[in-house]
Design a protein around this motif. Structure first.
Motif, mmCIF file in Angstrom:
data_model
loop_
_atom_site.group_PDB
_atom_site.id
_atom_site.type_symbol
_atom_site.label_atom_id
_atom_site.label_comp_id
_atom_site.label_asym_id
_atom_site.label_seq_id
_atom_site.Cartn_x
_atom_site.Cartn_y
_atom_site.Cartn_z
ATOM 1 N N GLU A 14 6.263 -0.056 -5.773
ATOM 2 C CA GLU A 14 7.167 -0.117 -4.626
ATOM 3 C C GLU A 14 7.996 1.154 -4.534
ATOM 4 O O GLU A 14 8.502 1.645 -5.552
ATOM 5 C CB GLU A 14 8.133 -1.295 -4.784
ATOM 6 N N GLY A 15 8.107 1.683 -3.323
ATOM 7 C CA GLY A 15 8.903 2.883 -3.120
ATOM 8 C C GLY A 15 8.128 4.181 -3.181
ATOM 9 O O GLY A 15 8.629 5.227 -2.748
ATOM 10 N N GLU A 16 6.883 4.126 -3.670
ATOM 11 C CA GLU A 16 6.076 5.345 -3.742
ATOM 12 C C GLU A 16 5.392 5.609 -2.400
ATOM 13 O O GLU A 16 5.293 4.739 -1.549
ATOM 14 C CB GLU A 16 5.041 5.228 -4.861
ATOM 15 N N ASP A 17 4.906 6.836 -2.252
ATOM 16 C CA ASP A 17 4.258 7.250 -1.016
ATOM 17 C C ASP A 17 2.746 7.319 -1.208
ATOM 18 O O ASP A 17 2.252 7.467 -2.333
ATOM 19 C CB ASP A 17 4.744 8.642 -0.587
ATOM 20 N N ALA A 18 2.023 7.225 -0.090
ATOM 21 C CA ALA A 18 0.556 7.348 -0.142
ATOM 22 C C ALA A 18 0.051 8.011 1.125
ATOM 23 O O ALA A 18 0.682 7.912 2.186
ATOM 24 C CB ALA A 18 -0.091 5.979 -0.304
ATOM 25 N N VAL A 19 -1.101 8.657 1.004
ATOM 26 C CA VAL A 19 -1.775 9.254 2.149
ATOM 27 C C VAL A 19 -3.215 8.775 2.146
ATOM 28 O O VAL A 19 -3.892 8.821 1.112
ATOM 29 C CB VAL A 19 -1.763 10.796 2.090
ATOM 30 N N ILE A 20 -3.673 8.304 3.290
ATOM 31 C CA ILE A 20 -5.059 7.861 3.449
ATOM 32 C C ILE A 20 -5.712 8.759 4.484
ATOM 33 O O ILE A 20 -5.157 8.965 5.568
ATOM 34 C CB ILE A 20 -5.127 6.389 3.896
ATOM 35 N N ASN A 21 -6.874 9.275 4.152
ATOM 36 C CA ASN A 21 -7.566 10.208 5.021
ATOM 37 C C ASN A 21 -8.814 9.584 5.631
ATOM 38 O O ASN A 21 -9.469 8.751 5.025
ATOM 39 C CB ASN A 21 -7.960 11.460 4.244
ATOM 40 N N CYS A 22 -9.131 10.047 6.834
ATOM 41 C CA CYS A 22 -10.296 9.560 7.567
ATOM 42 C C CYS A 22 -11.001 10.775 8.139
ATOM 43 O O CYS A 22 -10.379 11.558 8.877
ATOM 44 C CB CYS A 22 -9.834 8.620 8.674
ATOM 45 N N SER A 23 -12.269 10.937 7.809
ATOM 46 C CA SER A 23 -13.001 12.128 8.232
ATOM 47 C C SER A 23 -14.296 11.728 8.919
ATOM 48 O O SER A 23 -15.067 10.931 8.380
ATOM 49 C CB SER A 23 -13.293 13.005 7.010
ATOM 50 N N SER A 71 -8.168 12.413 10.512
ATOM 51 C CA SER A 71 -6.878 11.786 10.716
ATOM 52 C C SER A 71 -6.328 11.369 9.363
ATOM 53 O O SER A 71 -7.091 11.068 8.438
ATOM 54 C CB SER A 71 -7.011 10.568 11.633
ATOM 55 N N SER A 72 -5.021 11.366 9.252
ATOM 56 C CA SER A 72 -4.383 10.926 8.014
ATOM 57 C C SER A 72 -3.295 9.915 8.331
ATOM 58 O O SER A 72 -2.579 10.054 9.335
ATOM 59 C CB SER A 72 -3.782 12.112 7.255
ATOM 60 N N LEU A 73 -3.175 8.921 7.473
ATOM 61 C CA LEU A 73 -2.138 7.895 7.593
ATOM 62 C C LEU A 73 -1.178 8.078 6.437
ATOM 63 O O LEU A 73 -1.592 8.183 5.281
ATOM 64 C CB LEU A 73 -2.768 6.491 7.541
ATOM 65 N N TYR A 74 0.107 8.163 6.753
ATOM 66 C CA TYR A 74 1.141 8.404 5.744
ATOM 67 C C TYR A 74 1.996 7.155 5.591
ATOM 68 O O TYR A 74 2.562 6.659 6.570
ATOM 69 C CB TYR A 74 2.030 9.579 6.159
ATOM 70 N N LEU A 75 2.081 6.675 4.362
ATOM 71 C CA LEU A 75 2.904 5.510 4.046
ATOM 72 C C LEU A 75 4.014 5.986 3.113
ATOM 73 O O LEU A 75 3.741 6.476 2.018
ATOM 74 C CB LEU A 75 2.068 4.433 3.355
ATOM 75 N N THR A 76 5.259 5.867 3.550
ATOM 76 C CA THR A 76 6.359 6.320 2.723
ATOM 77 C C THR A 76 7.198 5.132 2.262
ATOM 78 O O THR A 76 7.307 4.124 2.968
ATOM 79 C CB THR A 76 7.259 7.304 3.501
ATOM 80 N N ALA A 77 7.748 5.288 1.060
ATOM 81 C CA ALA A 77 8.601 4.244 0.473
ATOM 82 C C ALA A 77 7.919 2.883 0.601
ATOM 83 O O ALA A 77 8.458 1.956 1.213
ATOM 84 C CB ALA A 77 9.965 4.231 1.160
ATOM 85 N N SER A 78 6.720 2.786 0.030
ATOM 86 C CA SER A 78 5.876 1.608 0.239
ATOM 87 C C SER A 78 6.571 0.316 -0.172
ATOM 88 O O SER A 78 7.394 0.274 -1.090
ATOM 89 C CB SER A 78 4.567 1.766 -0.531
ATOM 90 N N GLN A 79 6.201 -0.737 0.556
ATOM 91 C CA GLN A 79 6.720 -2.084 0.307
ATOM 92 C C GLN A 79 5.555 -2.979 -0.100
ATOM 93 O O GLN A 79 4.394 -2.662 0.172
ATOM 94 C CB GLN A 79 7.364 -2.623 1.588
ATOM 95 N N LEU A 80 5.874 -4.099 -0.716
ATOM 96 C CA LEU A 80 4.823 -5.038 -1.126
ATOM 97 C C LEU A 80 3.950 -5.443 0.062
ATOM 98 O O LEU A 80 2.739 -5.643 -0.080
ATOM 99 C CB LEU A 80 5.435 -6.278 -1.773
ATOM 100 N N SER A 81 4.573 -5.552 1.231
ATOM 101 C CA SER A 81 3.845 -5.996 2.422
ATOM 102 C C SER A 81 2.811 -4.980 2.901
ATOM 103 O O SER A 81 1.979 -5.291 3.741
ATOM 104 C CB SER A 81 4.826 -6.287 3.560
ATOM 105 N N TYR A 82 2.856 -3.772 2.365
ATOM 106 C CA TYR A 82 1.871 -2.765 2.771
ATOM 107 C C TYR A 82 0.500 -2.988 2.122
ATOM 108 O O TYR A 82 -0.477 -2.366 2.510
ATOM 109 C CB TYR A 82 2.351 -1.358 2.393
ATOM 110 N N SER A 83 0.441 -3.857 1.148
ATOM 111 C CA SER A 83 -0.831 -4.096 0.449
ATOM 112 C C SER A 83 -1.881 -4.612 1.420
ATOM 113 O O SER A 83 -1.591 -5.405 2.314
ATOM 114 C CB SER A 83 -0.631 -5.115 -0.678
#
Lengths: 111, 114
Positions: A14-23, A71-83
């Motif tokens: 929780e609270g960490e960031d992630a980046v998801i890429n789509c090519s 395209s890239s999706l950025y998730l910042t300060a992740s929450q449990l609900s982001y799973s």
């Protein structure tokens, strides 16, 4: 051909960031991002149209580079609900609005 | 307002049986899509309607698959002589149409062919 997403899976605290890429190997008209929880319908997050736009709401944002067909999706300060599993859906234009979905990225947020 | 609804939510069929899956799109949505989602995979496009016209059926895997939307609202996906490889979740999505591309998905019908 189906767009490739990376990473395939990611585990966060929780609270960490992630980046998801789509090519994509094809020219894109638009990119649509969805999150799907197990056994549920894909839930729409956002749509990006060609033009290099970047959008966001809350702590989720995305960018679209049409020249690179990425395209890239950025998730910042992740929450449990982001799973869940994140899919990019791509539209290559033409008469149909069908989406070609990517390979998916499984995101698990732990307490 | 109400979202996209699908019925039945679960269907078990014996191999060789015919099945019919129903989709009620969001009221006023012109475009309707059917997707097939295998376990662990992303949705794969089957067919697309604009009102009652089926404009794209390029994703239907065989002639055993048939879809209709006779009055431009409710749609039915029919699978004849089901095979085990037809087991999947069948998702329906709708959008306003025109420049409004966003597709909203229903909960899906989980089909198991034994």
């Amino acid at each position: 051909q189906q767009p490739v997403q990376s990473p395939q899976a990611v585990i966060l605290r929780e609270g960490e960031d992630a980046v998801i890429n789509c090519s994509s190997s094809k020219a894109l008209y638009s990119v649509h991002w969805y999150r799907q929880k197990h056994g549920e319908a894909p839930v729409f997050l956002m749509i990006l149209l060609k033009g290099g736009e970047q959008k966001g709401h809350d702590k989720i944002s995305a960018s679209f580079n049409e020249k690179k067909q990425q395209s890239s999706l950025y998730l910042t300060a992740s929450q449990l609900s982001y799973s869940g599993t994140y899919f990019c859906g791509t539209r290559t234009g033409g008469a149909t609005n069908k989406l070609i979905f990517g390979t998916g990225t499984l995101l698990a947020v732990q307490p | 307002g109400a979202g996209v609804s699908q019925s039945p939510r679960y269907k078990v069929a014996k191999r060789g049986q015919d099945v019919a899956l129903r989709c009620d799109p969001i009221s006023g949505h012109v475009s309707l899509f059917w997707y097939q989602q295998a376990l662990g995979q992303g949705p794969e496009f089957l067919t697309y309607f604009q009102n009652e016209a089926q404009l794209d059926k390029s994703g239907l895997p065989s002639d055993r698959f048939f879809a209709e939307r006779p009055e431009g609202s409710v749609s039915t996906l029919k699978i004849q002589r089901t095979q085990q490889e037809d087991s999947a979740v069948y998702l329906c999505a709708s959008s306003l149409g025109g420049n409004q591309e966003t597709q909203y998905f229903g909960p899906g019908t989980r089909l198991l062919v034994l």
